[in-house]
Design a protein around this motif. Structure first.
Motif, PDB file in Angstrom:
ATOM      1  N   HIS A 273       3.610   2.524  20.338  1.00  9.75           N
ATOM      2  CA  HIS A 273       2.618   1.503  20.011  1.00  9.75           C
ATOM      3  C   HIS A 273       3.024   0.748  18.736  1.00  9.75           C
ATOM      4  O   HIS A 273       2.996  -0.487  18.687  1.00  9.75           O
ATOM      5  CB  HIS A 273       1.249   2.172  19.822  1.00  9.75           C
ATOM      6  N   ILE A 274       3.445   1.497  17.729  1.00 13.04           N
ATOM      7  CA  ILE A 274       3.853   0.867  16.469  1.00 13.04           C
ATOM      8  C   ILE A 274       5.058  -0.034  16.701  1.00 13.04           C
ATOM      9  O   ILE A 274       5.116  -1.169  16.231  1.00 13.04           O
ATOM     10  CB  ILE A 274       4.183   1.950  15.407  1.00 13.04           C
ATOM     11  N   ARG A 275       6.015   0.487  17.457  1.00 13.58           N
ATOM     12  CA  ARG A 275       7.222  -0.294  17.718  1.00 13.58           C
ATOM     13  C   ARG A 275       6.861  -1.611  18.417  1.00 13.58           C
ATOM     14  O   ARG A 275       7.356  -2.677  18.084  1.00 13.58           O
ATOM     15  CB  ARG A 275       8.173   0.511  18.607  1.00 13.58           C
ATOM     16  N   GLN A 276       5.918  -1.480  19.375  1.00 18.49           N
ATOM     17  CA  GLN A 276       5.467  -2.658  20.103  1.00 18.49           C
ATOM     18  C   GLN A 276       4.862  -3.698  19.160  1.00 18.49           C
ATOM     19  O   GLN A 276       5.128  -4.878  19.243  1.00 18.49           O
ATOM     20  CB  GLN A 276       4.437  -2.208  21.161  1.00 18.49           C
ATOM     21  N   LYS A 277       4.045  -3.200  18.218  1.00 17.95           N
ATOM     22  CA  LYS A 277       3.374  -4.094  17.268  1.00 17.95           C
ATOM     23  C   LYS A 277       4.393  -4.798  16.381  1.00 17.95           C
ATOM     24  O   LYS A 277       4.253  -5.985  16.059  1.00 17.95           O
ATOM     25  CB  LYS A 277       2.394  -3.290  16.391  1.00 17.95           C
ATOM     26  N   VAL A 278       5.409  -4.053  15.948  1.00 23.72           N
ATOM     27  CA  VAL A 278       6.445  -4.637  15.088  1.00 23.72           C
ATOM     28  C   VAL A 278       7.168  -5.753  15.833  1.00 23.72           C
ATOM     29  O   VAL A 278       7.367  -6.856  15.307  1.00 23.72           O
ATOM     30  CB  VAL A 278       7.439  -3.548  14.626  1.00 23.72           C
ATOM     31  N   ILE A 279       7.531  -5.446  17.081  1.00 27.92           N
ATOM     32  CA  ILE A 279       8.231  -6.443  17.887  1.00 27.92           C
ATOM     33  C   ILE A 279       7.340  -7.679  18.073  1.00 27.92           C
ATOM     34  O   ILE A 279       7.782  -8.817  17.930  1.00 27.92           O
ATOM     35  CB  ILE A 279       8.610  -5.856  19.271  1.00 27.92           C
TER      36      ILE A 279
ATOM     37  N   GLY B  85       0.763  -1.234   0.000  1.00 27.60           N
ATOM     38  CA  GLY B  85       0.000   0.000   0.000  1.00 27.60           C
ATOM     39  C   GLY B  85       0.798   1.290   0.000  1.00 27.60           C
ATOM     40  O   GLY B  85       0.258   2.336   0.324  1.00 27.60           O
ATOM     41  N   ALA B  86       2.093   1.239  -0.356  1.00 23.40           N
ATOM     42  CA  ALA B  86       2.867   2.474  -0.409  1.00 23.40           C
ATOM     43  C   ALA B  86       2.379   3.337  -1.575  1.00 23.40           C
ATOM     44  O   ALA B  86       2.091   2.824  -2.643  1.00 23.40           O
ATOM     45  CB  ALA B  86       4.356   2.164  -0.580  1.00 23.40           C
TER      46      ALA B  86
ATOM     47  N   ALA C 220       6.469   0.876   8.802  1.00 26.73           N
ATOM     48  CA  ALA C 220       5.853   1.730   7.779  1.00 26.73           C
ATOM     49  C   ALA C 220       4.499   1.158   7.367  1.00 26.73           C
ATOM     50  O   ALA C 220       3.519   1.888   7.200  1.00 26.73           O
ATOM     51  CB  ALA C 220       6.767   1.847   6.568  1.00 26.73           C
ATOM     52  N   VAL C 221       4.441  -0.183   7.242  1.00 23.77           N
ATOM     53  CA  VAL C 221       3.181  -0.820   6.871  1.00 23.77           C
ATOM     54  C   VAL C 221       2.139  -0.618   7.968  1.00 23.77           C
ATOM     55  O   VAL C 221       0.999  -0.224   7.709  1.00 23.77           O
ATOM     56  CB  VAL C 221       3.392  -2.337   6.618  1.00 23.77           C
ATOM     57  N   TYR C 222       2.565  -0.834   9.225  1.00 28.25           N
ATOM     58  CA  TYR C 222       1.607  -0.718  10.324  1.00 28.25           C
ATOM     59  C   TYR C 222       1.126   0.727  10.483  1.00 28.25           C
ATOM     60  O   TYR C 222      -0.067   0.990  10.638  1.00 28.25           O
ATOM     61  CB  TYR C 222       2.217  -1.220  11.642  1.00 28.25           C
ATOM     62  N   ALA C 223       2.080   1.655  10.406  1.00 25.44           N
ATOM     63  CA  ALA C 223       1.725   3.066  10.570  1.00 25.44           C
ATOM     64  C   ALA C 223       0.756   3.508   9.480  1.00 25.44           C
ATOM     65  O   ALA C 223      -0.177   4.267   9.721  1.00 25.44           O
ATOM     66  CB  ALA C 223       2.982   3.927  10.526  1.00 25.44           C
ATOM     67  N   ARG C 224       0.972   3.016   8.281  1.00 27.86           N
ATOM     68  CA  ARG C 224       0.145   3.406   7.142  1.00 27.86           C
ATOM     69  C   ARG C 224      -1.304   2.965   7.345  1.00 27.86           C
ATOM     70  O   ARG C 224      -2.230   3.720   7.110  1.00 27.86           O
ATOM     71  CB  ARG C 224       0.732   2.775   5.882  1.00 27.86           C
ATOM     72  N   HIS C 225      -1.476   1.730   7.817  1.00 29.28           N
ATOM     73  CA  HIS C 225      -2.828   1.170   7.849  1.00 29.28           C
ATOM     74  C   HIS C 225      -3.503   1.270   9.209  1.00 29.28           C
ATOM     75  O   HIS C 225      -4.704   1.416   9.289  1.00 29.28           O
ATOM     76  CB  HIS C 225      -2.793  -0.301   7.429  1.00 29.28           C
TER      77      HIS C 225
END
Lengths: 316, 322, 279
Positions: B129-135, A221-222, B117-122
């Motif tokens: 929070h994003i960092r936590q999700k990535v981990i 989705g970029a 980047a994917v998580y932040a986008r969607h």
């Protein structure tokens, strides 16, 4: 950045620097014109001749003379100009800022515009916009630098055209006068480099756009903006940087040589031009030697920048 | 009956070359339920990857013509979406895992940055929070040191680890559907098992629907419930895995099965193979595309196209099924 | 050059156009060499700075010489410079590149790469000035300077190609039957790089003509005779007074020929599919 990598790059530059200085030594000093008789009166005696030759260093061994030349370059103690009698280092120090002020805007604009057009053409590759940009760049590549300069002069600086800018000269004391004198040379520099730059940057960008990871980013989705300005641009930084670093000496020296001699701008190019016409050896050997050395240094710095840009380089 | 996670209706892809256009995918339909893994198998060059890319809308827009009556994710049609509306879906509702983990990840960004980047986008949220999700997502695919992996660049990891990271990226937004295009082909056997295991685990955990594109039937048997056999852009057989492996009805499926090397074979793949080659797009024969290579061919097969009898449990597109 | 290449080239209208322009200029150059055209380039045939007329299509210059005659003669000069520089630098570059590629990663390879690195490090116009300085007014100084610097790109490309072809089977076979290394290079490897030389040659040709103009303006170029560069240098003094004959004739011809060569080189590159190697 890792130290061994830097050391290796620096060591790699040394033979190049020796080579560059050796070539300019050979051409300008060793095979250069013999100045003995210029300095002597009519019917010199043998003693006078050998005295002058000793003073000029002509009797010294080949390698020693090369050593002298290297020392001159390192200490920047470059002797006196034949024509004006001024120390060469003083002349260079005075004229270099003028040249940089002259070519910098055109250099930056030429690369930025080339980058933008290349990116645009690569994104719309195969479409009409790409074809338009590419055709225009072939036209641009086919016009000689000299024709561009003369043409722009007619168009912008004479009563036969718009007559907006000065025909020649460089009376710069503030921003207004700077823009007044720098505009036409800048336009000329942009026009002469834009075609080549656009083509080069397009080729680089097309290669990057067609990589697998671009499709991955797309699949997640970029947006096109993210694709181009994050993934494509950052990945293509190495060829772009190399291109820019490589073209610095070309644009600064060759560009200023032609622009300054044409527009009568008192920069390093005009000094070099005058030295070429009058055979002023101290100036020529200093300019050739120093630019060669600077070029090699720029390449070394460029290689070091790689490791900052691309994590794959400089792997321990 | 519940809504399937992914439903594809009558999908066709045509490549335009000059005046004529060629079908690379020819009117295929299928659906996958949540928590189910379906395989799409066939020899290379038969349109599997193109199908996958067409579902996501990733085929280039010039020279390619994609048609379908609908592509639905949890009942929502995504086939007509363009621009930012489509980008919203990609990575959030449907994600793809690519064949070559060596080139599919951006070499100049850390894995953590690419996944976040994917998580932040969607899904958005604060930095922490994003960092936590990535981990979490890296942990979920089995990394014991997820922080280190997040800080690493792709070239610092092995192929298998890169593919696991890719799976973490695919699952970070917990999409309803994951398409995995030959995810294990470029990996060695032991790594292959790890990758399949993780996919399986995440599928049951999040009830994800998985479309596994593969030419390797051994992999398929191990990890899928249903299987579709594709040849020259058409589906020839569609059934559950058990039925296919116990009794393939289409001669092509039977041919593929006989090509699986057995442990006892000393010279695998050389012993059994389907005679002939996959024809190039545009050179497909009229009638059944498999007819020229089929051992059971009869005159009818060369004249008309057999339809997939979808009403049966084990659907097959053949006039003379086994 | 194979039949299919020719077919592909023919179907590219821009390439065919470029080829026509180049052939036309080449014919002019041939006519000048054989004494049919442009022989009156140094005669004073009119008043100074006459306007264009049926006698003088582009007018006359400061000395009253016919600009058309000078332009025609300049075509021959351009081709002379282009051909000499292209031929010599291609031969030199091929030899150096083939040696470096065949003995890749040996001291010989390192030496060639070092030489290339050194020559690429000196800004070209300065190098030309240095050569002119060392040769003290020798009329071939410009040619020499171009040859000595232009071979490096050809050598880089040929080196890469030789290294690539070296791995191929038929070369292995030639080695197996005991053909000595260099014989193999010249008999088998170089013919396989001919198409690349053709494209690279046309690029060098463009560079040579372009460079002649700049060097002539700087006073480092053509010493006797007339060239487009000298005409443009002349015109730089005249345009301010409104005399555009030299500028239009020389600048226009230069543009047409360069454009023709650029289009031809592009079309050749596409037809021969050598983008990868040249870039």
């Amino acid at each position: 950045m890792n130290r061994r990598y830097i050391t290796r790059r620096v060591l790699y530059g040394i033979p190049l620097i020796l080579g560059v200085t050796f070539v300019s030594f050979l051409l300008m000093v060793y095979f250069g014109p013999d100045k003995t008789y210029e300095l002597l009166g009519k019917n010199p005696t043998t003693e006078q001749i050998s005295e002058v030759r000793r003073a000029l260093g002509y009797d010294r061994a080949f390698l020693l003379r090369y050593g002298d030349y290297l020392r001159e370059l390192v200490t920047l103690d470059l002797g006196l100009s034949d024509s004006s009698g001024e120390p060469v280092s003083v002349i260079l120090k005075r004229t270099l800022p003028v040249s940089i002020a002259l070519v910098l805007p055109g250099f930056i604009l030429g690369n930025l515009m080339g980058l933008a057009l290349g990116l645009l053409a690569a994104w719309y590759r195969g479409k009409w916009l790409d074809k338009l940009v590419m055709s225009a760049s072939v036209v641009g590549m086919s016009v000689s630098f000299l024709v561009i300069i003369i043409g722009l002069q007619i168009l912008l600086c004479t009563p036969y055209g718009l007559n907006l800018f000065p025909v020649r000269g460089w009376q710069v004391h503030d921003l207004g006068s700077y823009l007044y004198y720098v505009t036409v040379p800048t336009l000329a520099l942009v026009l002469v480099t834009l075609g080549y730059n656009t083509r080069f940057y397009r080729a680089v960008m097309v290669e990057e756009i067609e990589r697998d990871h671009i499709r991955t980013a797309q699949a997640y989705g970029a947006s096109p903006r993210e694709l181009l300005f994050r993934h494509v641009l950052k990945n293509s930084l190495i060829p772009v940087l190399t291109r820019i670093m490589f073209s610095v000496p070309f644009v600064v020296i060759s560009g200023s040589l032609l622009l300054e001699s044409y527009f009568g701008i008192p920069g390093i190019g005009l000094v070099t031009f005058n030295a070429i016409t009058s055979g002023d050896q101290p100036i020529l050997k200093a300019v050739v030697g120093l630019t060669g050395v600077l070029f090699v240094l720029a390449l070394t710095v460029n290689d070091m920048l790689y490791s900052l840009v691309d994590p794959r380089v400089a792997k321990p | 009956m519940s809504t399937p996670a992914l439903a594809v209706h009558d999908l066709s892809v045509r490549f335009k070359t000059g005046a004529d256009s060629r079908h690379a995918v020819d009117g295929i339909s299928f659906s996958i339920d949540a928590g189910e893994a379906t395989a799409l198998v066939g020899e290379s060059g038969c349109g599997k990857t193109i199908t996958a890319l067409a579902i996501l809308g990733l085929l280039p827009d010039s020279g390619v013509h994609v048609e379908s009556s609908a592509i639905e994710i949890n009942g929502r049609d995504i086939s007509g979406l363009t621009g930012s509306r489509r980008r919203e879906v990609l990575g959030r509702d449907i994600a793809m895992i690519f064949q070559n983990p060596g080139t599919a990840l951006d070499p100049v960004f850390t894995l953590g940055r690419q996944i976040s980047a994917v998580y932040a986008r969607h899904c958005g949220g604060g930095k922490e929070h994003i960092r936590q999700k990535v981990i979490e997502s890296l942990e979920a695919v089995g990394f014991s040191q997820p922080q280190d992996i997040a800080a690493a660049y792709p070239h610092q990891l092995s192929g298998g680890m890169r593919q696991l990271a890719m799976i973490a990226m695919a699952t970070v937004c917990k999409p309803a559907v994951i398409i995995a295009d030959e995810p294990t082909t470029s990996l060695d056997n032991s790594t292959r098992a790890v990758i399949l295991q993780q996919l399986e685990r995440l599928r049951t955990l999040h009830q994800t629907a998985i479309l596994l594109v593969s030419h390797d039937l051994a992999t398929v048997r191990q990890s899928c419930q249903k299987v579709m056999v594709m040849y020259c852009g058409r589906l020839l057989e569609k059934t559950d895995c058990e039925s296919l492996f116990s009794h393939a009805r289409h001669p092509y499926s039977a041919g593929l099965l006989s090509c699986i090397p057995q442990i006892s074979d000393t010279r695998p793949a050389m012993i059994n193979s389907i005679p002939g080659q996959v024809p190039a797009a545009g050179e497909f024969p009229p009638g059944c595309h498999f007819a020229p290579r089929c051992p059971r061919v009869e005159s009818m097969c060369n004249q008309s196209v057999p339809a997939l009898d979808t009403d049966k449990q084990q659907a097959v597109a053949c006039f003379r099924p086994l | 050059m194979t039949g299919t290449t020719w077919q592909r080239l023919k179907s590219d209208p821009l390439g065919v156009g470029g080829l026509c322009v180049v052939v036309l200029f080449a014919l002019v150059a041939l006519c000048v060499w054989s004494g049919l055209l442009g022989q009156g380039w140094s005669e004073v045939s009119g008043e100074r700075w006459e306007n264009a007329s049926s006698d003088h299509w582009f007018g006359t210059n400061l000395l009253g010489q016919d600009i058309l005659q000078r332009t025609l003669f300049g075509t021959a000069t351009a081709f002379e410079v282009g051909l000499i520089v292209t031929a010599c630098s291609t031969i030199l570059g091929t030899l150096m590149g083939a040696l470096a590629g065949w003995y890749s990663h040996s001291w010989l390879d390192e030496l060639v790469l070092w030489l290339k690195g050194v020559l690429d490090s000196i800004p070209f116009y300065l190098f030309a000035a240095a050569v002119a300085f060392a040769l003290q007014g020798n009329p071939w100084a410009m040619h020499l300077a171009m040859i000595v610097t232009f071979w490096t790109t050809t050598a880089r490309i040929i080196r890469g190609e030789v290294m690539r072809i070296k791995e191929r089977e038929f070369i292995e076979a030639a080695r197996a039957i005991g053909l000595p290394g260099l014989v193999t290079v010249f008999r088998h490897v170089l013919p396989n790089t001919f198409h690349i030389l053709l494209v690279q040659g046309s690029i060098v040709f463009v560079a040579a003509i372009n460079t002649e103009v700049i060097l002539s303006f700087l006073g480092l170029g053509i010493q006797d005779g007339v060239s487009w560069g000298l005409m443009l240098a002349e015109s730089s003094q005249e345009v301010l007074a409104g005399h555009f004959g030299n500028f239009a004739a020389a600048g226009g011809s230069l543009f047409l020929l360069l454009m023709g060569f650029n289009l031809l080189a592009d079309a050749l590159q596409d037809a021969l599919d050598t983008r990868r190697a040249i870039r």
